[in-house]
Write an enzyme that holds these catalytic residues in place. Structure first.
Site, PDB file in Angstrom:
ATOM      1  N   CYS A  57      -2.978 -10.297   5.157  1.00  0.00           N
ATOM      2  CA  CYS A  57      -3.616  -9.330   6.061  1.00  0.00           C
ATOM      3  C   CYS A  57      -4.776  -9.942   6.850  1.00  0.00           C
ATOM      4  O   CYS A  57      -5.278  -9.315   7.783  1.00  0.00           O
ATOM      5  CB  CYS A  57      -4.054  -8.100   5.288  1.00  0.00           C
ATOM      6  SG  CYS A  57      -2.629  -7.206   4.642  1.00  0.00           S
ATOM      7  N   HIS A  89      -9.129  -4.060   9.476  1.00  0.00           N
ATOM      8  CA  HIS A  89      -7.726  -4.107   9.062  1.00  0.00           C
ATOM      9  C   HIS A  89      -7.338  -2.723   8.539  1.00  0.00           C
ATOM     10  O   HIS A  89      -8.100  -2.098   7.808  1.00  0.00           O
ATOM     11  CB  HIS A  89      -7.556  -5.159   7.967  1.00  0.00           C
ATOM     12  CG  HIS A  89      -6.212  -5.139   7.333  1.00  0.00           C
ATOM     13  ND1 HIS A  89      -5.054  -5.237   8.066  1.00  0.00           N
ATOM     14  CD2 HIS A  89      -5.826  -5.012   6.026  1.00  0.00           C
ATOM     15  CE1 HIS A  89      -4.018  -5.179   7.242  1.00  0.00           C
ATOM     16  NE2 HIS A  89      -4.458  -5.038   6.000  1.00  0.00           N
ATOM     17  N   ASN A 138       0.276  -0.068   7.378  1.00  0.00           N
ATOM     18  CA  ASN A 138      -0.291  -1.421   7.311  1.00  0.00           C
ATOM     19  C   ASN A 138       0.715  -2.399   7.911  1.00  0.00           C
ATOM     20  O   ASN A 138       1.767  -2.654   7.320  1.00  0.00           O
ATOM     21  CB  ASN A 138      -0.594  -1.756   5.845  1.00  0.00           C
ATOM     22  CG  ASN A 138      -1.212  -3.135   5.688  1.00  0.00           C
ATOM     23  OD1 ASN A 138      -1.278  -3.919   6.636  1.00  0.00           O
ATOM     24  ND2 ASN A 138      -1.658  -3.435   4.477  1.00  0.00           N
TER      25      ASN A 138
HETATM   26  N1  COA Z   1       3.809   8.979  -4.240  1.00  0.00           N
HETATM   27  C1  COA Z   1       3.426   9.734  -5.290  1.00  0.00           C
HETATM   28  N2  COA Z   1       2.807   9.209  -6.346  1.00  0.00           N
HETATM   29  C2  COA Z   1       2.559   7.898  -6.341  1.00  0.00           C
HETATM   30  C3  COA Z   1       2.943   7.049  -5.289  1.00  0.00           C
HETATM   31  C4  COA Z   1       3.600   7.663  -4.205  1.00  0.00           C
HETATM   32  N3  COA Z   1       4.006   6.953  -3.133  1.00  0.00           N
HETATM   33  N4  COA Z   1       2.558   5.806  -5.567  1.00  0.00           N
HETATM   34  C5  COA Z   1       1.946   5.846  -6.757  1.00  0.00           C
HETATM   35  N5  COA Z   1       1.955   7.104  -7.240  1.00  0.00           N
HETATM   36  C6  COA Z   1       1.405   7.597  -8.484  1.00  0.00           C
HETATM   37  C7  COA Z   1       1.215   6.501  -9.500  1.00  0.00           C
HETATM   38  O1  COA Z   1       2.412   6.230 -10.186  1.00  0.00           O
HETATM   39  C8  COA Z   1       0.151   7.089 -10.375  1.00  0.00           C
HETATM   40  O2  COA Z   1       0.742   7.967 -11.280  1.00  0.00           O
HETATM   41  P1  COA Z   1       0.292   7.993 -12.816  1.00  0.00           P
HETATM   42  O3  COA Z   1      -1.162   8.404 -12.755  1.00  0.00           O
HETATM   43  O4  COA Z   1       1.198   8.991 -13.402  1.00  0.00           O
HETATM   44  O5  COA Z   1       0.483   6.591 -13.297  1.00  0.00           O
HETATM   45  C9  COA Z   1      -0.677   7.923  -9.420  1.00  0.00           C
HETATM   46  O6  COA Z   1       0.126   8.130  -8.265  1.00  0.00           O
HETATM   47  C10 COA Z   1      -1.976   7.248  -9.003  1.00  0.00           C
HETATM   48  O7  COA Z   1      -1.677   5.921  -8.618  1.00  0.00           O
HETATM   49  P2  COA Z   1      -2.797   4.934  -8.178  1.00  0.00           P
HETATM   50  O8  COA Z   1      -2.219   3.555  -8.025  1.00  0.00           O
HETATM   51  O9  COA Z   1      -4.007   5.115  -9.041  1.00  0.00           O
HETATM   52  O10 COA Z   1      -3.121   5.528  -6.762  1.00  0.00           O
HETATM   53  P3  COA Z   1      -4.267   5.084  -5.821  1.00  0.00           P
HETATM   54  O11 COA Z   1      -5.149   6.217  -5.530  1.00  0.00           O
HETATM   55  O12 COA Z   1      -4.894   3.806  -6.267  1.00  0.00           O
HETATM   56  O13 COA Z   1      -3.470   4.772  -4.490  1.00  0.00           O
HETATM   57  C11 COA Z   1      -2.675   2.880  -3.240  1.00  0.00           C
HETATM   58  C12 COA Z   1      -2.473   3.764  -4.464  1.00  0.00           C
HETATM   59  C13 COA Z   1      -1.574   1.825  -3.204  1.00  0.00           C
HETATM   60  C14 COA Z   1      -2.582   3.744  -2.008  1.00  0.00           C
HETATM   61  C15 COA Z   1      -4.049   2.237  -3.340  1.00  0.00           C
HETATM   62  O14 COA Z   1      -4.203   1.645  -4.592  1.00  0.00           O
HETATM   63  C16 COA Z   1      -4.316   1.198  -2.286  1.00  0.00           C
HETATM   64  O15 COA Z   1      -4.437   1.510  -1.127  1.00  0.00           O
HETATM   65  N6  COA Z   1      -4.468  -0.052  -2.691  1.00  0.00           N
HETATM   66  C17 COA Z   1      -4.796  -1.124  -1.803  1.00  0.00           C
HETATM   67  C18 COA Z   1      -3.695  -1.354  -0.837  1.00  0.00           C
HETATM   68  C19 COA Z   1      -4.037  -2.440   0.086  1.00  0.00           C
HETATM   69  O16 COA Z   1      -5.059  -2.439   0.682  1.00  0.00           O
HETATM   70  N7  COA Z   1      -3.086  -3.357   0.202  1.00  0.00           N
HETATM   71  C20 COA Z   1      -3.058  -4.371   1.151  1.00  0.00           C
HETATM   72  C21 COA Z   1      -4.246  -5.214   1.081  1.00  0.00           C
HETATM   73  S1  COA Z   1      -4.300  -5.923   2.561  1.00  0.00           S
END
Ligand code: COA
Length: 334
Positions: free
Chosen positions: A118, A259, A289
């Protein structure tokens, strides 16, 4: 480290291109166990664009180049160097920069790809600026283009909701006014982060086999929680640092161009700098993204909408796989 002072590099044009096909949150609801509400509230994303089969990152970049050359009145033969940020090159080799060189008619240019996930565009911008600064090139094309749909597992709800396809390009030239242009940058790498965000298959460690395909090693692996925590800290610190060490504060920032990985990460960085909403560009709702493309796309939309004017301080910031992190201070030159 500050950029050298021999010549000042300026951004003299910017353009972007997105494929027509849209993949909405509603459509994703039919593909994996997710909801529009979950995706919107956790990420800010409503839809993303998907490139057709048979086309690749260099094709999107070539489309963006056409628009850039038209906008800036540039003859493609004037381009000396192509710096192509991507994590989804058309092939392992040759570089997408070589393929783009031919597709966009830049017959006199040499070039290469930059793999920084990224931060691909931000690092490429800093690298491209060096050629202008040293006086070894007059016009440099900097590209951020990614076909993320080619490395996304559309059965994995943790990642497939996040990514989209797009390209953005900028033109770099020497600034006649040395107060305008790319003023400073701060780039870091923390290789310990590699374990949290990667695509393990297809490289020299795990060359493609039936087993790597069966284990889905050719798609993105992400530990979202860990990446999120590092991204919030990394983007916030890097953006605040570049502003503060140049004797500026939040109120001096014309536009923050972060980003676009997650709206909540952007909000944290903007808050750390004390910015108001109108000082931040967010377009993640439309594109998701798009990895190396997010920043040139946001710059391009901001310029088209009249949100960046000559003399404005623009702060660019990115965080990504590696972990890579970057912030760049620009005083807009046109
Ligand atoms: N739809 C519904 N539920 C989902 C899901 C989806 N698409 N993806 C994950 N979940 C669930 C998980 O399984 C978890 O369930 P559980 O509590 O029963 O285990 C719950 O939602 C919470 O997941 P979590 O990973 O804690 O969510 P989050 O608030 O951290 O959001 C992201 C997930 C991926 C959106 C977030 O972690 C994120 O943005 N991370 C960084 C991404 C990033 O910047 N990446 C590129 C870097 S350049």
């Amino acid at each position: 480290m500050s950029l050298g002072q021999k010549n000042r590099a300026k951004i003299s044009g910017v353009a972007h291109w997105v494929p027509e096909k849209i993949l909405s949150n509603k459509e994703l609801e039919k593909m994996v166990d997710t909801t529009d509400e979950w995706i919107t509230s956790r990420t800010g994303i409503k839809e993303r664009h998907i490139l057709e089969a048979g086309k690749a990152s260099s094709d999107m970049a070539a489309e963006a180049c056409k628009i850039l050359f038209e906008k800036t009145g540039t003859d493609p033969d004037e381009i000396d160097v192509i710096v192509f940020g991507t994590v989804t090159p058309d092939m392992m080799f040759p570089a997408s920069a070589c393929l783009l060189q031919t597709k966009a008619g830049m017959s006199k240019a040499w070039g290469f790809d930059v793999s920084a996930a990224c931060c691909g565009f931000a690092y490429s911008l800093v690298i491209g600026a060096q050629f202008i600064e040293s006086g070894s090139a007059k016009k440099v094309l900097v590209v951020g283009s990614d076909k993320m749909s080619s490395i996304v597992d559309y059965t994995d709800r943790n990642t497939c909701i996040l990514f989209g396809d797009a390209a953005g390009v900028v033109l770099l030239e020497k600034s006649e006014d040395e107060k305008l242009g790319i003023l400073d940058y701060y780039n870091t790498v923390d290789g310990n982060g590699a374990q949290y965000l990667n695509m393990p298959g297809g490289g020299s460690l795990n060359p493609p086999t039936h087993e790597t395909v069966d284990k889905k090693m050719h798609t993105i692996y992400q530990d979202g929680k860990n990446v999120y925590q590092y991204a919030v800290k990394g983007m916030s610190e890097a953006s605040a640092l570049i502003v503060e060490r140049n004797g500026l504060s939040g109120k001096d920032v014309g536009l923050f161009v972060p980003h676009q990985a997650n709206k909540r990460i952007i909000d944290s960085a903007a808050q750390r700098m004390g910015l108001k909403d109108d000082q931040v560009i967010i377009n993640i709702e439309k594109y998701g993204n798009t990895t190396a493309a997010t920043i040139p796309m946001a710059l391009s939309e901001a310029v088209d909408a009249g949100r960046i004017k000559k003399g404005d301080y623009v702060v660019i910031a990115a965080f990504g796989g590696g972990f890579t992190c970057s912030s760049i201070l620009v005083k807009w030159a046109y």
